[in-house]
Each structure stands twice: as structure tokens, then as C-alpha cells.
Design an enzyme around this catalytic site. Structure first.
Site, mmCIF file in Angstrom:
data_model
loop_
_atom_site.group_PDB
_atom_site.id
_atom_site.type_symbol
_atom_site.label_atom_id
_atom_site.label_comp_id
_atom_site.label_asym_id
_atom_site.label_seq_id
_atom_site.Cartn_x
_atom_site.Cartn_y
_atom_site.Cartn_z
ATOM 1 N N GLU A 122 0.767 -1.288 0.095
ATOM 2 C CA GLU A 122 0.067 0.069 0.120
ATOM 3 C C GLU A 122 1.051 1.196 0.018
ATOM 4 O O GLU A 122 1.458 1.709 1.037
ATOM 5 C CB GLU A 122 -0.822 0.034 1.257
ATOM 6 C CG GLU A 122 -1.844 0.985 1.096
ATOM 7 C CD GLU A 122 -2.942 1.141 2.275
ATOM 8 O OE1 GLU A 122 -3.912 1.820 2.112
ATOM 9 O OE2 GLU A 122 -2.743 0.429 3.475
ATOM 10 N N HIS A 134 0.145 7.535 6.035
ATOM 11 C CA HIS A 134 1.691 7.187 5.262
ATOM 12 C C HIS A 134 2.423 8.406 5.463
ATOM 13 O O HIS A 134 1.896 9.613 5.377
ATOM 14 C CB HIS A 134 1.362 7.034 3.669
ATOM 15 C CG HIS A 134 0.457 5.687 3.622
ATOM 16 N ND1 HIS A 134 1.200 4.548 3.094
ATOM 17 C CD2 HIS A 134 -0.802 5.470 3.751
ATOM 18 C CE1 HIS A 134 0.159 3.468 2.848
ATOM 19 N NE2 HIS A 134 -0.835 3.884 3.398
ATOM 20 N N HIS A 209 -9.749 0.455 -0.020
ATOM 21 C CA HIS A 209 -11.019 0.830 0.845
ATOM 22 C C HIS A 209 -11.684 2.297 0.232
ATOM 23 O O HIS A 209 -11.318 3.314 0.508
ATOM 24 C CB HIS A 209 -10.323 1.353 2.102
ATOM 25 C CG HIS A 209 -8.965 2.038 2.138
ATOM 26 N ND1 HIS A 209 -8.705 3.481 1.578
ATOM 27 C CD2 HIS A 209 -7.641 1.925 2.825
ATOM 28 C CE1 HIS A 209 -7.485 3.751 1.659
ATOM 29 N NE2 HIS A 209 -6.854 2.851 2.599
ATOM 30 N N ARG A 220 -20.955 16.838 -9.775
ATOM 31 C CA ARG A 220 -20.549 17.534 -11.151
ATOM 32 C C ARG A 220 -19.021 17.127 -11.401
ATOM 33 O O ARG A 220 -18.901 16.808 -12.392
ATOM 34 C CB ARG A 220 -20.741 18.887 -10.799
ATOM 35 C CG ARG A 220 -22.075 19.745 -11.018
ATOM 36 C CD ARG A 220 -21.846 21.043 -11.127
ATOM 37 N NE ARG A 220 -23.119 21.957 -11.373
ATOM 38 C CZ ARG A 220 -23.653 22.381 -10.241
ATOM 39 N NH1 ARG A 220 -23.114 22.317 -8.765
ATOM 40 N NH2 ARG A 220 -24.931 23.076 -10.289
ATOM 41 N N GLY A 242 -17.971 0.676 11.284
ATOM 42 C CA GLY A 242 -18.566 1.692 12.147
ATOM 43 C C GLY A 242 -18.088 3.197 12.216
ATOM 44 O O GLY A 242 -18.592 4.072 12.727
ATOM 45 N N ASP A 267 -8.467 -3.742 7.247
ATOM 46 C CA ASP A 267 -7.235 -2.599 7.389
ATOM 47 C C ASP A 267 -6.813 -2.377 8.668
ATOM 48 O O ASP A 267 -6.400 -1.369 9.339
ATOM 49 C CB ASP A 267 -7.875 -1.149 6.829
ATOM 50 C CG ASP A 267 -6.622 -0.206 6.477
ATOM 51 O OD1 ASP A 267 -5.779 -0.739 6.261
ATOM 52 O OD2 ASP A 267 -7.096 1.082 6.285
ATOM 53 N N ALA A 307 -6.179 6.022 11.145
ATOM 54 C CA ALA A 307 -4.946 5.326 10.744
ATOM 55 C C ALA A 307 -5.040 3.796 10.758
ATOM 56 O O ALA A 307 -4.924 3.306 11.715
ATOM 57 C CB ALA A 307 -3.652 5.559 11.478
#
Length: 382
Positions: A122, A134, A209, A220, A242, A267, A307
Site C-alpha cells: 500500500e 503514510h 478501501h 458535477r 462503524g 485494514d 490510521a
């Protein structure tokens, strides 16, 4: 060795059946309805779903894959296995080239031991404006030579790369990944709708994600979310804890993509399964308060970016049924079969199907994990 699991609610791709199943030499050999033809291990009417497949996880139980420590990584895998994740991808975060190379070599050893199913980079080829947890000073433009070196360090076990398609050279790296059989995932990106489509045309097939670390859906300026949801070639990852995504937006994505293109992920970072406190995530420091992980902040009243998570796949599965309102069949598909297909492993795992490995999770009345079986052996016994 042969074992029959009887008196069970078996969740298969085509429905939920009261019945039984037989396992021989680690694989499912028979699935039946009603009373088993011979005595077996009775499950008392509990629900049996396929083992969960998590294609995006950084850690748990205090350990972290980006640390590059083999003992810690093995503990992470064991922790998630106990929560029903029988197939686990090891995700790294943005770091210096030599750090990523060392971590990939360590994780390749664990792949060869069967503890993890592959390596996910990632970063580091992600947008500074959407870097999340990151380290921004370590981000860099996509580099084909560096990517080849990382793949070489992984010794054939690199399975996924998250990349921002709008960056210079990104489309070339996406094409290189696809040519190597590595899944290119679009995420941590400020791409427009059109740039996202360019990434998909180059070979990207996963949304890292969805919703998180990318521009919001606009009427738009639809941005990446619309492109990723609309394209039938793309599987979208969703974090259902959640915190990361409101249930209404989860329903929107699941309705648009369907269970065949939706993969539940955790994650998860080191704090999964642990208490509140301070934890590492690669070179970054994360504070966990009330189970929510955010980058450590020195500014009072201004918490850092989210994070990762403290989520486990059993909780994601349960929330998908209880909070989002999906059926057991759809939840099992999103937690197991669809992510297995992303990794090209759906011929072996991901569903309760004759011929596949007996990777199973037995759930209680509240859909909590009662026991776990991997390759026909109990790792958490009823």
C-alpha cells in the site's frame, strides 16, 4: 482422516441449508441436507460459513507486518486466524526502498510457510494530498525499476499494489503489475473520474478501501468513486467498522457493486485485539482511543487522520448482517468468496463447496465466532 459435521446451518453460495458436511484430507467431500447419514460432530444448529479472506491487513495483537519481524508477523496471522480469517494478506505501508525490500523478503518466508497468502504494497506510489497514515516525506513517483526490485524481493508472493493513477508513470506501473499477475488497486488518490478510468483501462481491478483517502462522490465532479463502482472489472474494498464508512454509504456501494464485486476488509493495524494506547504503523505513530486508530497529534483538540482500524473480519461480517442488513449468503460472499477471487484463490477457498479446502467458521446465535477450522483441522475447537 474423515470427519462429519452434523446438525449445522450451512451457508453455501446458493443458500442457507440445515444439514451436514463431510471433510476428508482437509477438503470438503460431501454437503447434505437434513440428518447426516452417519454419526458426526454435532454443532447444535450453529451456523457454518466459509473461512474469511482478508486482502488488506497491516497487523493485530500488538504486531505489525510493516515491522518486518517474522515472529511478530506470525503472531498477527495467528491472531486473525483465531477470529476466523483463514486466508490473510500481509499489507505494508509507505517506507524507504530498503525497508520495503527487507519486509517483503521476510513476508515471502511466511508465505512459503503458508501463514499468509501474499504481500500487498500500500504505497509508496500514492498521492501526498490523500496520504492518510503514510509518511508524506517517503512518498514518491511510481518507478518501474523500483517496483521490479520490490517484486523480486517478494519471490513471487507479491499479490497487490495500491497506486494513485494520476501520478507520473502510474499507468506504466499498473501495466507492469498486471503483466506480472499482480493486482493493481487504485487508492490514496486525488484522481478525477477520467483518470480513474485510465487506471482501470491500464489494468487496475480493485479499489483500495472505497470512499476513504479519495475525493467524495460529487454530482458535477464524480471523481474516482463513481468510476470504481460503475466498472464491472473492479472489486471495491469496504471497511465496515462503524467508523470509516456510514452504513448508508455501505448500502449504496453494495447495491451498486453487488456482493460479487464487494470485498470486506479490515485494514487492521497493531491495535486490533488490544486496548487503547499508542502503537506503530510503519514509520508513523498511532493513538487508539475508544477503539479508533488515528495518527498521533500534538495539537490539543485536533485528532489526526484515521490510521487503519482495530477491526477483525468476524466483526465486519456481523455488522454487514446486523447493521447493513445483508443476508448471510451475501455477507459470506463479501467476506470470503469475492476477496478469494481477487487473489485468484477462489478455486481452493472462499466458499463451502465440494472439493475446496475445509476452511470454516462456526458462528453462535449472535454471529460470534465459536470455532475455526483451517484445512480440515480445528484451530479453535468447538
Amino acid at each position: 482422516m474423515s470427519v462429519t459435521l452434523s446438525d449445522a446451518r450451512v451457508v453455501t453460495p446458493d443458500g442457507v441449508h440445515d444439514g451436514w458436511l463431510t471433510i476428508e484430507d482437509g477438503r470438503i467431500t460431501h454437503i447434505g441436507r437434513g440428518q447426516a447419514p452417519r454419526d458426526g460432530f454435532g454443532l447444535g444448529g450453529r451456523t457454518v460459513v466459509p473461512g474469511f479472506v482478508d486482502i488488506h491487513s497491516h497487523g493485530g495483537a500488538g504486531g505489525s507486518f510493516p515491522d518486518g519481524d517474522p515472529a511478530s508477523a506470525a503472531e498477527v496471522a495467528a491472531f486473525h486466524l483465531g477470529r476466523g480469517t483463514t486466508t490473510l494478506m500481509a499489507s505494508l505501508v509507505t517506507a524507504a526502498p530498503d525497508t520495503l525490500t527487507r519486509a517483503a523478503a521476510t513476508l515471502a518466508d511466511l508465505c512459503e510457510q503458508g501463514l499468509v497468502a501474499g504481500i500487498h504494497f500500500e504505497g509508496p506510489y500514492i498521492a501526498r494530498s490523500r496520504c492518510g497514515a503514510h509518511e508524506p516525506t517517503l512518498l514518491r513517483e511510481p518507478d518501474r525499476a523500483e517496483f521490479r526490485a520490490l517484486v523480486k524481493a517478494g519471490r513471487g508472493h507479491v499479490r497487490m499494489l495500491t497506486i494513485a493513477p494520476e501520478l507520473p508513470n502510474a499507468l506504466d506501473v499498473i501495466r507492469d503489475a498486471a503483466a506480472e499477475g499482480i493486482v493493481a488497486a487504485l487508492g490514496h488518490s486525488d484522481a478525477t473520474y477520467e483518470q480513474t478510468l485510465d487506471g482501470i483501462e491500464a489494468g487496475a481491478s480493485v479499489a483500495t478501501h472505497l470512499y476513504n483517502a479519495m475525493p467524495s462522490l460529487g454530482h458535477r465532479a464524480p471523481g474516482p468513486i463513481a468510476a470504481l463502482l460503475q466498472d464491472e472489472r473492479v472489486t471495491v474494498e469496504l471497511i465496515n467498522d462503524g467508523v470509516h464508512v456510514h452504513p448508508a454509504m455501505l448500502r449504496l456501494a453494495m447495491d451498486a457493486a453487488g456482493a460479487d464485486r464487494t470485498a470486506l476488509i479490515t485494514d487492521a493495524m497493531a491495535a486490533a485485539g488490544m486496548g487503547d494506547g499508542r502503537y506503530p504503523l510503519g514509520p508513523m505513530t498511532v493513538d487508539v482511543v475508544d477503539g479508533v486508530a488515528r495518527l498521533a497529534s500534538d495539537t490539543p483538540g485536533q485528532p489526526g487522520s484515521i490510521a487503519g482500524s482495530t477491526l477483525t473480519m468476524d466483526v465486519a461480517f456481523r455488522r454487514t448482517v446486523r447493521e447493513v442488513g445483508r443476508s448471510l449468503v451475501d455477507a459470506a460472499r463479501m467476506a470470503s468468496l469475492t476477496p478469494a477471487r481477487v487473489l485468484g484463490l477462489d478455486g481452493e477457498v472462499g466458499s463451502i463447496t465440494v472439493g475446496k479446502y475445509a476452511d470454516l467458521v462456526v458462528l453462535g446465535d449472535d454471529l460470534d465466532v465459536a470455532s475455526v477450522m483451517r484445512r480440515g483441522a480445528w484451530v479453535r475447537h468447538p
